[in-house]
Design a protein around this motif. Structure first.
Motif, mmCIF file in Angstrom:
data_model
loop_
_atom_site.group_PDB
_atom_site.id
_atom_site.type_symbol
_atom_site.label_atom_id
_atom_site.label_comp_id
_atom_site.label_asym_id
_atom_site.label_seq_id
_atom_site.Cartn_x
_atom_site.Cartn_y
_atom_site.Cartn_z
ATOM 1 N N MET A 109 -12.586 -19.014 -72.275
ATOM 2 C CA MET A 109 -13.571 -19.782 -71.539
ATOM 3 C C MET A 109 -13.906 -21.054 -72.321
ATOM 4 O O MET A 109 -14.180 -20.991 -73.516
ATOM 5 N N ASN A 110 -13.870 -22.181 -71.666
ATOM 6 C CA ASN A 110 -14.207 -23.454 -72.297
ATOM 7 C C ASN A 110 -15.715 -23.669 -72.261
ATOM 8 O O ASN A 110 -16.333 -23.510 -71.222
ATOM 9 N N LEU A 111 -16.282 -24.015 -73.407
ATOM 10 C CA LEU A 111 -17.712 -24.296 -73.483
ATOM 11 C C LEU A 111 -17.940 -25.684 -74.071
ATOM 12 O O LEU A 111 -17.212 -26.102 -74.961
ATOM 13 N N THR A 112 -18.961 -26.354 -73.583
ATOM 14 C CA THR A 112 -19.352 -27.614 -74.195
ATOM 15 C C THR A 112 -19.885 -27.294 -75.588
ATOM 16 O O THR A 112 -20.245 -26.147 -75.876
ATOM 17 N N GLN A 113 -19.951 -28.287 -76.431
ATOM 18 C CA GLN A 113 -20.460 -28.080 -77.782
ATOM 19 C C GLN A 113 -21.856 -27.465 -77.760
ATOM 20 O O GLN A 113 -22.142 -26.527 -78.500
ATOM 21 N N GLU A 114 -22.699 -27.967 -76.866
ATOM 22 C CA GLU A 114 -24.074 -27.466 -76.767
ATOM 23 C C GLU A 114 -24.102 -25.972 -76.428
ATOM 24 O O GLU A 114 -24.809 -25.190 -77.062
ATOM 25 N N ILE A 147 -13.856 -20.263 -80.919
ATOM 26 C CA ILE A 147 -12.602 -20.800 -81.433
ATOM 27 C C ILE A 147 -12.566 -22.319 -81.301
ATOM 28 O O ILE A 147 -12.988 -22.875 -80.298
ATOM 29 N N TYR A 148 -12.043 -22.964 -82.351
ATOM 30 C CA TYR A 148 -11.886 -24.416 -82.285
ATOM 31 C C TYR A 148 -10.605 -24.847 -82.991
ATOM 32 O O TYR A 148 -10.029 -24.108 -83.785
ATOM 33 N N CYS A 149 -10.176 -26.066 -82.670
ATOM 34 C CA CYS A 149 -9.053 -26.713 -83.351
ATOM 35 C C CYS A 149 -9.441 -28.182 -83.514
ATOM 36 O O CYS A 149 -10.620 -28.503 -83.605
ATOM 37 N N ARG A 150 -8.476 -29.064 -83.546
ATOM 38 C CA ARG A 150 -8.787 -30.481 -83.739
ATOM 39 C C ARG A 150 -9.371 -31.094 -82.473
ATOM 40 O O ARG A 150 -10.408 -31.741 -82.507
ATOM 41 N N SER A 151 -8.709 -30.856 -81.330
ATOM 42 C CA SER A 151 -9.140 -31.529 -80.096
ATOM 43 C C SER A 151 -9.524 -30.574 -78.965
ATOM 44 O O SER A 151 -9.994 -31.022 -77.933
ATOM 45 N N GLY A 152 -9.275 -29.283 -79.142
ATOM 46 C CA GLY A 152 -9.593 -28.314 -78.094
ATOM 47 C C GLY A 152 -8.384 -27.787 -77.347
ATOM 48 O O GLY A 152 -8.507 -26.862 -76.549
ATOM 49 N N ARG A 194 -5.234 -26.569 -78.768
ATOM 50 C CA ARG A 194 -4.688 -25.353 -79.391
ATOM 51 C C ARG A 194 -5.668 -24.188 -79.261
ATOM 52 O O ARG A 194 -5.257 -23.046 -79.053
ATOM 53 N N SER A 195 -6.961 -24.480 -79.376
ATOM 54 C CA SER A 195 -7.948 -23.397 -79.275
ATOM 55 C C SER A 195 -8.005 -22.852 -77.842
ATOM 56 O O SER A 195 -8.222 -21.659 -77.639
ATOM 57 N N ALA A 196 -7.768 -23.700 -76.842
ATOM 58 C CA ALA A 196 -7.706 -23.216 -75.458
ATOM 59 C C ALA A 196 -6.529 -22.253 -75.309
ATOM 60 O O ALA A 196 -6.643 -21.199 -74.681
ATOM 61 N N LYS A 197 -5.400 -22.607 -75.918
ATOM 62 C CA LYS A 197 -4.209 -21.747 -75.897
ATOM 63 C C LYS A 197 -4.500 -20.445 -76.634
ATOM 64 O O LYS A 197 -4.109 -19.356 -76.176
ATOM 65 N N ALA A 198 -5.212 -20.523 -77.758
ATOM 66 C CA ALA A 198 -5.568 -19.322 -78.523
ATOM 67 C C ALA A 198 -6.428 -18.391 -77.674
ATOM 68 O O ALA A 198 -6.236 -17.165 -77.695
ATOM 69 N N CYS A 199 -7.353 -18.947 -76.910
ATOM 70 C CA CYS A 199 -8.197 -18.133 -76.025
ATOM 71 C C CYS A 199 -7.339 -17.404 -74.989
ATOM 72 O O CYS A 199 -7.553 -16.220 -74.721
ATOM 73 N N GLU A 200 -6.360 -18.116 -74.418
ATOM 74 C CA GLU A 200 -5.462 -17.501 -73.435
ATOM 75 C C GLU A 200 -4.710 -16.334 -74.053
ATOM 76 O O GLU A 200 -4.604 -15.258 -73.456
ATOM 77 N N ASN A 252 -14.031 -11.707 -74.921
ATOM 78 C CA ASN A 252 -14.941 -12.808 -75.216
ATOM 79 C C ASN A 252 -14.354 -13.772 -76.236
ATOM 80 O O ASN A 252 -14.542 -13.615 -77.439
ATOM 81 N N ALA A 253 -13.619 -14.752 -75.728
ATOM 82 C CA ALA A 253 -13.049 -15.811 -76.554
ATOM 83 C C ALA A 253 -13.508 -17.143 -75.961
ATOM 84 O O ALA A 253 -13.239 -17.428 -74.797
ATOM 85 N N TYR A 254 -14.222 -17.911 -76.773
ATOM 86 C CA TYR A 254 -14.839 -19.153 -76.293
ATOM 87 C C TYR A 254 -14.243 -20.364 -76.987
ATOM 88 O O TYR A 254 -14.273 -20.470 -78.215
ATOM 89 N N ASN A 255 -13.725 -21.286 -76.206
ATOM 90 C CA ASN A 255 -13.109 -22.498 -76.733
ATOM 91 C C ASN A 255 -14.140 -23.626 -76.848
ATOM 92 O O ASN A 255 -14.888 -23.887 -75.911
#
Length: 103
Positions: A1-6, A63-68, A70-76, A85-88
């Motif tokens: 799941m993609n989340l804003t920084q906030e 989860i995070y990476c440099r731009s979002g 790779r971390s989106a792929k990691a969540c998948e 529960n994996a949050y990008n």
């Protein structure tokens, strides 16, 4: 799941089961991290999968990476492996406004 920084930060700060994963390379990780992050390089192929499979599925992963990307792929990948529960972090560490610390 993609989340804003906030949203990522507010959920992280209220979650006693939270684990922060940095899926960048070791070199990127050494340049600075979000506090308490664990480094598991998504580019390490089967080694990445093995490390993820060893994690506790009951925890919630932020989860995070440099731009979002790779971390989106990691969540998948984590979702496919049975993690619910994996949050990008959208925008990754490049857009991170919080503190960056030495690993």
């Amino acid at each position: 799941m993609n989340l804003t920084q906030e949203d990522w930060v507010s959920q992280l700060n209220t979650d006693p089961n939270a684990v922060i994963l940095d899926v960048r390379t070791e070199n990127e990780f050494s340049e600075g991290i979000i506090a308490n992050a664990i480094n598991i390089d998504i580019n390490s192929g089967q080694q990445f999968v093995n490390a993820i499979e060893a994690l506790d599925k009951e925890k919630n992963y932020f989860i995070y990476c440099r731009s979002g990307m790779r971390s989106a792929k990691a969540c998948e990948i984590m979702n496919q492996l049975g993690f619910e529960n994996a949050y990008n972090l959208t925008g990754g560490i490049m857009e991170w406004e919080g503190e960056v610390v030495a690993p």
